[in-house]
Design an enzyme around this catalytic site. Sequence first.
Site, PDB file in Angstrom:
ATOM      1  N   LYS A  66       0.834  -1.196   0.000  1.00 15.15           N
ATOM      2  CA  LYS A  66       0.000   0.000   0.000  1.00 15.15           C
ATOM      3  C   LYS A  66       0.875   1.254   0.000  1.00 15.15           C
ATOM      4  CE  LYS A  66      -3.774  -1.851   2.886  1.00 15.15           C
ATOM      5  NZ  LYS A  66      -4.901  -1.671   1.958  1.00 15.15           N
ATOM      6  N   ARG A 120     -10.591 -11.042   1.859  1.00 12.58           N
ATOM      7  CA  ARG A 120     -11.485 -12.063   1.305  1.00 12.58           C
ATOM      8  C   ARG A 120     -10.862 -13.452   1.385  1.00 12.58           C
ATOM      9  NH1 ARG A 120     -11.583  -8.929  -4.253  1.00 12.58           N
ATOM     10  NH2 ARG A 120     -11.298  -7.293  -2.680  1.00 12.58           N
TER      11      ARG A 120
END
Length: 467
Positions: A245, A319
């Site tokens: 990130k 997820r």
Amino acid sequence: MPIETTATVVAEVPDDAELLAVPYAADLSPGVELPLPVSGLLAHYEAKGEAGEIVEVPVARAGGVGRVLLYGVGDGSPKALRTAAAGLTRRARGRDTLTVVPPDADLAPFVEAALLAAYTFRIGGAGRKPVRELVFAGADEERVRRAETVARAVALARDLANTPSSVKNPAWLAERAAESGLPVKVWDEEELRAEGFGGILAVGRGSVSPPRLIQLSYTPEGPADRHVVLVGKGITFDSGGLSLKPTANMKFQKTDMAGGAVVIAVLGALAALKAPVRVTGLIAAAENMPSGTSQRPSDVITHYGGRTVEVLNTDAEGRLVLADALAYADARLDPDAVVDIATLTGAITVALGRNVGAVYSSDDLLAKQLVEAGQAADDRLWRMPLIEDYTPALESSVADLANVETGNTFGAGSITAALFLREFAGERPWAHLDIAGVGRSTVDEGVLTKGATGFGVRLLLEWLATG
């Protein structure tokens, strides 16, 4: 830390109350009789009775001067009551005691908001301290305690999410879950490997802090009317892994386990609220870090139950851990419904902003119940569509599924993430709450404090405890 402010109930207003809050109606009449020209004072200050409006009046007290806070409650709606209560608590910061005459309306949202507005997360002595005690005069004790239970559960979720990642890791989160007093089961790294939880293991591979799967169990004293499984994302820090990130996004990632924090807090409050439903909580916990042992983009992992996934982006890790927990819940726990909650996608923040969470569901009734519970509890949800035309975004040339879309044919990152999770939830009623936008606040206002919000605790307790 828990909410530092205590809640006390007394039958009548104490004669020596140094700081007294009294509601007034739209006609400018006070909620209790006072030795003050209340209507004249309110008219002088051009008060309108709006929620959050406060007129402070000095009054003589033995040995000094006290204060009366005349506060408006607007239309008396739950929203107005929350605004009024939060304003009072914030006005009383740094004081020893605030005695409150509650409005003649629904007590729960008022007490919850008064306590939540007192929440603060401090390391050391930083910041201005909240009011030490809230005294509710003439209030129903049982209703105050119920509201206090909910508020303290929200505060626990905030505390867990606000704790720096230099302190918390998956093992630490498991220890906090065990403090709930409920039956707990924890899978360590070896047990996860032995039972085939490939998603949780893959995400945690790059960290020196091994992953965990945490299970909490609540069973009501009487017969349970249904069995619900709650699944929370517990990424104790998310660097993005090798799909790193940018710094601006990474500095807030200690809160990426907010969904797991909600599950722990909700399970811990169910007994006090006498919820009539059996609930199993699963928290899939890992730290997503870059290192020589991290999973790589293009790796293929095998999830619990045998389904394979090509990892195209290691920053789509939530997820992956949720998929293992959902597959386990479907195969082993036989619930009547499954609800997962996660700070899952930045895309949902673009769609709904920071005041409304998303709910995706395979079941219309479940979705309706959750939306209504959110409306009642002030954790608002908006139902988002599971658009079948977007399912090709999950296709992989080498595995059963891909964790993100290759290219930008479909977009809709929050929808495709929900479609991915649905693949592991089985045929039973399932809902996914994406709280990436609402899980963290950028303002210190109303019931919110900058940092974790605990969004989801109130709505899930409303849904579970009220049937």
